[in-house]
Design an enzyme around this catalytic site. Structure first.
Site, PDB file in Angstrom:
ATOM      1  CD  GLN A 112      -2.639   1.340   2.517  1.00 58.27           C
ATOM      2  OE1 GLN A 112      -2.047   1.675   3.539  1.00 58.27           O
ATOM      3  NE2 GLN A 112      -3.941   1.083   2.488  1.00 58.27           N
ATOM      4  CE1 TYR A 182      -4.815   7.562   6.497  1.00 57.02           C
ATOM      5  CE2 TYR A 182      -2.660   6.991   5.649  1.00 57.02           C
ATOM      6  CZ  TYR A 182      -3.625   6.871   6.614  1.00 57.02           C
ATOM      7  OH  TYR A 182      -3.416   6.060   7.701  1.00 57.02           O
ATOM      8  NE  ARG A 369     -13.121  -5.203  11.643  1.00 54.09           N
ATOM      9  CZ  ARG A 369     -14.337  -4.650  11.754  1.00 54.09           C
ATOM     10  NH1 ARG A 369     -14.714  -4.142  12.916  1.00 54.09           N
ATOM     11  NH2 ARG A 369     -15.143  -4.601  10.725  1.00 54.09           N
TER      12      ARG A 369
END
Length: 422
Positions: A112, A182, A369
């Protein structure tokens, strides 16, 4: 016995089986499951560690087709804190060991790439956070420095350089971070971007920076890697529904996201989009859903941020009840608008939710998760499609990104409610 992945290996089987191979740009993935990017907090010197390698090796060994390393910043000021990897030649040897470990388990490796922008911690980085204008950068308790028009070509080149370093390090896929406010996402948000030059105003102008980055990355790596964008559908303020009437200075909404997706598709520089939601500045829980771990977050913080979390955490960390595939209602709108492959993120934990994604036209699913709780969940599902994830969506893993990302239930730090329920 596992083998290293080969993009020329067998063509994917027909149908919507989430466990069958599938093509993503120049790659063939062994199934449709991607470990999504989640900061691992295992790089104290901003370099790869054995611990980080083992974290991703375990995910690869557990059956995911691709594991995404986060967060690989394009510049030192583009980190949420100074302990994150930033892409420079010094990082390459460790990254090569990391990708080799993932490949040895038969999976592919993704990086990423992004710039944290206003989400960066200027105090930790000892460098100013950047934004489309002078806007709050709460992690550093400061305001951002405005990115000047003349600074943008240099930032675009840094994305391209980071992409080259990633490919030279053995990464097969590159995820360009256009989400969560971001830097690229902040430029795309009408709430945060008040510029009056060609990088502000209309949706086309707000997307210009991101489109230039995607073009530069593709030109740099060609077909050496798959390239996709992580794209915000909704920042988390107001209502996400379409038809909001184009009100000025509102947050990114579905109308914006669909326009951005259509622009990205028409440009032809990316192989897929991973729709996401929520804002690290404004509403982080909109991405995660489930219980907000207020006390654990406060304990993970320091100084004024810790005090602020204790006093106002309930205003910042909102509660959105967890449901399977909870981002699907938003992502479905993007699916209707573009033909690019889409990666469904949010509440994908079992074979049924994967099949739902495939049946709705999504090409891949991203898991976070659930893989922290059970790195071998893909293998478990393959062996028994009725397998249910042990993740209870308590979100106690979220504050661990400031120390060492993990599932506190898996490590025994907190009782397992499933066992307690007996």
């Amino acid at each position: 016995m596992t083998t290293s992945p080969n993009p020329k290996d067998p063509a994917p089987r027909a149908g919507n089986d989430p466990l069958s191979p599938a093509v993503l740009g120049p790659l063939t993935l062994r199934n449709r499951i991607i470990k999504c990017a989640t900061f691992e907090a295992m790089t104290p010197d901003a370099l790869v560690t054995d611990e980080l390698i083992e974290f991703h090796r375990e995910v690869a060994a557990g059956g995911a087709a691709m594991s995404t390393v986060a967060y690989c910043a394009i510049a030192p000021e583009g980190r949420t804190d100074r302990h994150q990897i930033w892409m420079r030649p010094e990082a390459v040897p460790g990254l090569q060991r990391l990708t080799s470990a993932i490949h040895a388990e038969g999976a592919l490796a993704a990086a990423q790439l992004g710039h944290a922008g206003p989400v960066a911690n200027a105090v930790s980085n000892r460098l100013p956070a950047l934004g489309p204008g002078r806007i709050p950068a709460p992690m550093g308790m400061s305001l951002t420095a405005k990115v000047a028009r003349d600074d943008i070509p240099g930032l675009v080149r840094k994305f391209a350089t980071a992409a080259r370093l990633a490919v030279d390090s053995g990464f097969d896929g590159l995820e360009i971070h256009c989400g969560h406010n971001y830097l690229l996402s902040a430029f795309m948000s009408p709430l945060l971007n008040h510029r009056r030059d060609e990088y502000g105003g209309s949706a086309v102008n707000r997307a210009r920076f991101a489109r230039e980055v995607l073009e530069a990355v593709r030109n740099e790596v060609g077909d050496e890697a798959a390239v996709w964008a992580k794209l915000n559908m909704f920042d988390g303020l107001g209502k996400p529904a379409r038809g909001r009437g184009g009100r000025p200075w509102s947050c990114t909404n579905l109308d914006d996201a669909i326009k951005y997706a259509e622009l990205f598709e028409s440009d032809g520089f990316i192989d897929a989009i991973e729709p996401t939601a929520g804002s690290s500045l404004l509403n982080p829980m909109y991405l995660f859903h489930g219980e907000p771990p207020l006390e654990s977050f406060a304990e993970a913080m320091a100084g004024p941020v810790k005090t602020g979390m204790k006093l106002g955490g309930r205003l910042f960390l909102k509660h959105y009840p967890y449901t399977d595939t909870y981002l699907l209602p938003l992502a479905r709108e993007l699916r209707r608008a573009v033909s690019l492959p889409l990666i469904l993120l949010g509440g994908v934990t079992d074979h049924a939710s994967m099949r739902t994604a495939m049946d709705e036209g999504f090409d891949f699913v991203a898991m976070g998760r659930a893989l922290l709780r059970e790195p071998d969940l893909p293998h478990l599902i393959e062996a028994d499609p009725s397998t249910r994830s042990k993740c209870v969506h308590c979100n106690l893993c979220m504050p661990t990104i400031y120390s060492h990302t993990r599932c506190p239930i898996r490590t025994g730090e907190v009782p397992d409610p499933l066992t307690a329920a007996g």
